[in-house]
Enzyme design. Structure first.
Site, PDB file in Angstrom:
ATOM      1  N   TYR A   1      14.731 -27.588 -47.182  1.00  0.00           N
ATOM      2  CA  TYR A   1      15.598 -28.520 -46.454  1.00  0.00           C
ATOM      3  C   TYR A   1      15.874 -27.969 -45.062  1.00  0.00           C
ATOM      4  O   TYR A   1      15.862 -26.750 -44.851  1.00  0.00           O
ATOM      5  CB  TYR A   1      16.901 -28.708 -47.233  1.00  0.00           C
ATOM      6  CG  TYR A   1      17.617 -30.003 -46.963  1.00  0.00           C
ATOM      7  CD1 TYR A   1      17.032 -31.223 -47.261  1.00  0.00           C
ATOM      8  CD2 TYR A   1      18.897 -30.012 -46.404  1.00  0.00           C
ATOM      9  CE1 TYR A   1      17.694 -32.421 -47.025  1.00  0.00           C
ATOM     10  CE2 TYR A   1      19.565 -31.205 -46.159  1.00  0.00           C
ATOM     11  CZ  TYR A   1      18.954 -32.405 -46.474  1.00  0.00           C
ATOM     12  OH  TYR A   1      19.617 -33.586 -46.222  1.00  0.00           O
ATOM     13  N   ASN A  50      15.446 -48.621 -56.967  1.00  0.00           N
ATOM     14  CA  ASN A  50      16.264 -48.221 -58.108  1.00  0.00           C
ATOM     15  C   ASN A  50      16.895 -46.848 -57.902  1.00  0.00           C
ATOM     16  O   ASN A  50      17.544 -46.315 -58.797  1.00  0.00           O
ATOM     17  CB  ASN A  50      15.429 -48.202 -59.386  1.00  0.00           C
ATOM     18  CG  ASN A  50      14.308 -47.183 -59.332  1.00  0.00           C
ATOM     19  OD1 ASN A  50      13.583 -47.130 -58.340  1.00  0.00           O
ATOM     20  ND2 ASN A  50      14.137 -46.397 -60.374  1.00  0.00           N
ATOM     21  N   SER A  51      16.717 -46.260 -56.703  1.00  0.00           N
ATOM     22  CA  SER A  51      17.368 -44.990 -56.394  1.00  0.00           C
ATOM     23  C   SER A  51      18.861 -45.211 -56.217  1.00  0.00           C
ATOM     24  O   SER A  51      19.345 -46.347 -56.169  1.00  0.00           O
ATOM     25  CB  SER A  51      16.778 -44.398 -55.116  1.00  0.00           C
ATOM     26  OG  SER A  51      17.114 -45.218 -54.004  1.00  0.00           O
ATOM     27  N   VAL A  58      20.686 -44.675 -53.537  1.00  0.00           N
ATOM     28  CA  VAL A  58      20.903 -45.412 -52.291  1.00  0.00           C
ATOM     29  C   VAL A  58      20.469 -46.861 -52.451  1.00  0.00           C
ATOM     30  O   VAL A  58      21.170 -47.788 -52.032  1.00  0.00           O
ATOM     31  CB  VAL A  58      20.145 -44.742 -51.128  1.00  0.00           C
ATOM     32  CG1 VAL A  58      20.201 -45.630 -49.879  1.00  0.00           C
ATOM     33  CG2 VAL A  58      20.736 -43.379 -50.813  1.00  0.00           C
ATOM     34  N   TYR A 103      14.460 -42.724 -44.417  1.00  0.00           N
ATOM     35  CA  TYR A 103      15.514 -41.758 -44.758  1.00  0.00           C
ATOM     36  C   TYR A 103      15.096 -40.819 -45.881  1.00  0.00           C
ATOM     37  O   TYR A 103      15.897 -40.002 -46.359  1.00  0.00           O
ATOM     38  CB  TYR A 103      16.804 -42.497 -45.142  1.00  0.00           C
ATOM     39  CG  TYR A 103      16.734 -43.289 -46.429  1.00  0.00           C
ATOM     40  CD1 TYR A 103      17.274 -42.774 -47.606  1.00  0.00           C
ATOM     41  CD2 TYR A 103      16.165 -44.555 -46.472  1.00  0.00           C
ATOM     42  CE1 TYR A 103      17.229 -43.495 -48.790  1.00  0.00           C
ATOM     43  CE2 TYR A 103      16.105 -45.273 -47.648  1.00  0.00           C
ATOM     44  CZ  TYR A 103      16.646 -44.741 -48.803  1.00  0.00           C
ATOM     45  OH  TYR A 103      16.590 -45.453 -49.982  1.00  0.00           O
ATOM     46  N   MET A 123       9.681 -39.555 -50.656  1.00  0.00           N
ATOM     47  CA  MET A 123       9.437 -39.215 -52.053  1.00  0.00           C
ATOM     48  C   MET A 123       7.959 -38.989 -52.357  1.00  0.00           C
ATOM     49  O   MET A 123       7.612 -38.162 -53.194  1.00  0.00           O
ATOM     50  CB  MET A 123      10.004 -40.311 -52.957  1.00  0.00           C
ATOM     51  CG  MET A 123      11.514 -40.383 -52.965  1.00  0.00           C
ATOM     52  SD  MET A 123      12.143 -41.892 -53.764  1.00  0.00           S
ATOM     53  CE  MET A 123      11.303 -41.825 -55.339  1.00  0.00           C
ATOM     54  N   PHE A 136      16.789 -41.782 -40.268  1.00  0.00           N
ATOM     55  CA  PHE A 136      18.236 -41.629 -40.447  1.00  0.00           C
ATOM     56  C   PHE A 136      18.497 -40.458 -41.383  1.00  0.00           C
ATOM     57  O   PHE A 136      17.887 -40.348 -42.451  1.00  0.00           O
ATOM     58  CB  PHE A 136      18.859 -42.909 -41.028  1.00  0.00           C
ATOM     59  CG  PHE A 136      20.344 -42.773 -41.265  1.00  0.00           C
ATOM     60  CD1 PHE A 136      21.228 -42.816 -40.198  1.00  0.00           C
ATOM     61  CD2 PHE A 136      20.858 -42.592 -42.545  1.00  0.00           C
ATOM     62  CE1 PHE A 136      22.600 -42.673 -40.402  1.00  0.00           C
ATOM     63  CE2 PHE A 136      22.219 -42.454 -42.758  1.00  0.00           C
ATOM     64  CZ  PHE A 136      23.095 -42.498 -41.684  1.00  0.00           C
ATOM     65  N   TRP A 137      19.429 -39.589 -40.965  1.00  0.00           N
ATOM     66  CA  TRP A 137      19.871 -38.452 -41.775  1.00  0.00           C
ATOM     67  C   TRP A 137      21.387 -38.479 -41.813  1.00  0.00           C
ATOM     68  O   TRP A 137      22.045 -38.277 -40.797  1.00  0.00           O
ATOM     69  CB  TRP A 137      19.358 -37.152 -41.150  1.00  0.00           C
ATOM     70  CG  TRP A 137      19.620 -35.926 -41.965  1.00  0.00           C
ATOM     71  CD1 TRP A 137      19.764 -35.831 -43.311  1.00  0.00           C
ATOM     72  CD2 TRP A 137      19.750 -34.591 -41.455  1.00  0.00           C
ATOM     73  NE1 TRP A 137      19.969 -34.528 -43.693  1.00  0.00           N
ATOM     74  CE2 TRP A 137      19.961 -33.742 -42.572  1.00  0.00           C
ATOM     75  CE3 TRP A 137      19.688 -34.023 -40.178  1.00  0.00           C
ATOM     76  CZ2 TRP A 137      20.133 -32.361 -42.449  1.00  0.00           C
ATOM     77  CZ3 TRP A 137      19.861 -32.656 -40.054  1.00  0.00           C
ATOM     78  CH2 TRP A 137      20.067 -31.851 -41.174  1.00  0.00           C
ATOM     79  N   LYS A 182      19.152 -42.421 -62.190  1.00  0.00           N
ATOM     80  CA  LYS A 182      20.306 -41.842 -62.869  1.00  0.00           C
ATOM     81  C   LYS A 182      20.696 -40.558 -62.150  1.00  0.00           C
ATOM     82  O   LYS A 182      19.847 -39.766 -61.765  1.00  0.00           O
ATOM     83  CB  LYS A 182      19.993 -41.557 -64.333  1.00  0.00           C
ATOM     84  CG  LYS A 182      21.181 -40.991 -65.105  1.00  0.00           C
ATOM     85  CD  LYS A 182      20.938 -40.938 -66.603  1.00  0.00           C
ATOM     86  CE  LYS A 182      20.034 -39.824 -67.007  1.00  0.00           C
ATOM     87  NZ  LYS A 182      20.008 -39.618 -68.477  1.00  0.00           N
TER      88      LYS A 182
END
Length: 366
Positions: A82, A181-182, A184, A273, A276, A298-299, A358
């Site tokens: 990160y 389905n995340s 966000v 953003y 994946m 965007f962060w 989830k």
């Protein structure tokens, strides 16, 4: 009792030392925390350690953490992947909810017993207790359920800001997003419904696809497509009843993002953003030339840092809290995991087989 008896039989020169021992006994807290000394896979490098905490200083608040989620950014931070790299050893966790135990003399807005969320990243929320400055915390209603409060500061603001800041959307306008389905993605669909917007969600194919589509439509999605359906030549016909999307939200990248870009309206905007798929965003040349589409990123960590102490941030949180209170927003599906079971929790969080997004949440029981 022992210290009281000892005090009666010691000379005055040692009285102060006994007083300090008594004070430390009543105020010092032994906190459990998940710490890592090297970067690597969370289950391998995290260790549950104990640290002593002193009384909060003038502008500090002693907080008993109640719950903290395991976000992708937390995993990436521990792995060393990160942008934010903490000095080691470091305590993991960027988000969480707690209860004020004690406040320093100069603390003005927070009081004992009040629920708070941590609104500054990289402070280490995977622990039972911590001293934070008052400016690093936001008071919330005590009645807010634990899971919703624990996940208030990353995903809802990410969804909120992407819908507010890049395209001036009006009621009836349409938004398209992948990773629908995340955590966000689910908030995006709910905000669109609350604000009178149409939303199209893109998801990966899976055995319980119809169940997932139904779930997302109940949240507010106008239409849900698989990545394969998005790539079909007649996809525009399937979406003909909806306005052409003016905004696309991308957390996947690769071919999927390119297919979404083809559906954007003239002068539309794609906001990235996440990544994946770990594949780059490939921009279709005609989209740039003939439709003048814009691509940006965007962060939320940067946004929160840049708007610290500003009315814009306070207004956003006030509106989100009100929407949760009114039932216009609900938290994502989750599973509470005791802190002692952290190895299983971080391993499960890395498993991408979940049928509906989830969130695993660490419950900080001493």
């Amino acid at each position: 009792m022992f210290l009281q008896l000892l005090r009666q039989h010691i000379p005055p020169t040692l009285q102060r030392r006994v007083t300090l021992i008594e004070h430390r006994k009543t105020t010092c807290i032994c906190a459990q925390s998940l710490q890592y000394c090297d970067y690597g896979e969370p289950a391998d490098v995290l260790q549950l350690v104990e640290l002593d905490l002193s009384e909060p200083k003038d502008n500090e608040v002693l907080v008993r953490l109640l719950a903290a989620p395991i976000n992708p950014s937390d995993i990436n931070t521990i792995q060393g992947k990160y942008p934010v790299k903490l000095p080691l050893p470091a305590i993991a966790g960027n988000e969480g909810v707690g209860e004020v135990l004690r406040a320093g003399a100069n603390v003005q807005k927070l009081k004992r017993g009040q629920r708070v969320v941590v609104v500054e990243s990289a402070l280490g929320t995977w622990r039972t207790h911590a001293n934070f400055s008052e400016q690093q915390l936001l008071g919330i209603p005590n009645k807010m359920d634990l899971a919703t409060a624990a996940t208030m500061v990353v995903n809802p603001p990410t969804a909120y800001r992407m819908l507010k800041d890049f395209v001036p959307l009006a009621q009836g306008d349409c938004v398209i997003q992948n990773g629908a389905n995340s955590a966000v993605g689910q908030i995006v669909h709910q905000l669109c419904k609350a604000w009178g917007l149409k939303s199209i969600g893109i998801v990966r194919n899976r055995p319980n696809l119809e169940e997932l589509k139904t779930y997302l439509k109940l949240l507010g999605a106008s239409e849900v497509l698989t990545e394969e359906e998005l790539a079909q030549k007649d996809v525009a016909n399937k979406l003909c009843k909806l306005p052409t999307p003016r905004l696309a939200l991308n957390c996947v990248g690769g071919k999927n993002a390119s297919e979404m870009a083809k559906l954007l309206a003239v002068k539309g905007v794609m906001v990235t953003y996440g990544g994946m798929s770990r594949k780059p965003v490939v921009i279709p040349t005609p989209a740039l030339i003939f439709k003048n589409i814009s691509f940006c990123g965007f962060w939320v960590t940067r946004w929160m840092r840049e708007h610290k102490g500003k009315p814009t941030r306070d207004k956003m949180f006030a509106e989100l809290i009100e929407m949760f209170d009114q039932g216009k927003l609900k938290g994502v599906k989750h599973e509470m995991v005791p802190l002692k079971d952290y190895k299983k929790a971080v391993s499960d969080a890395l498993d991408l087989k979940g049928m509906v997004g989830k969130k695993y949440i660490l419950q900080m029981k001493c």
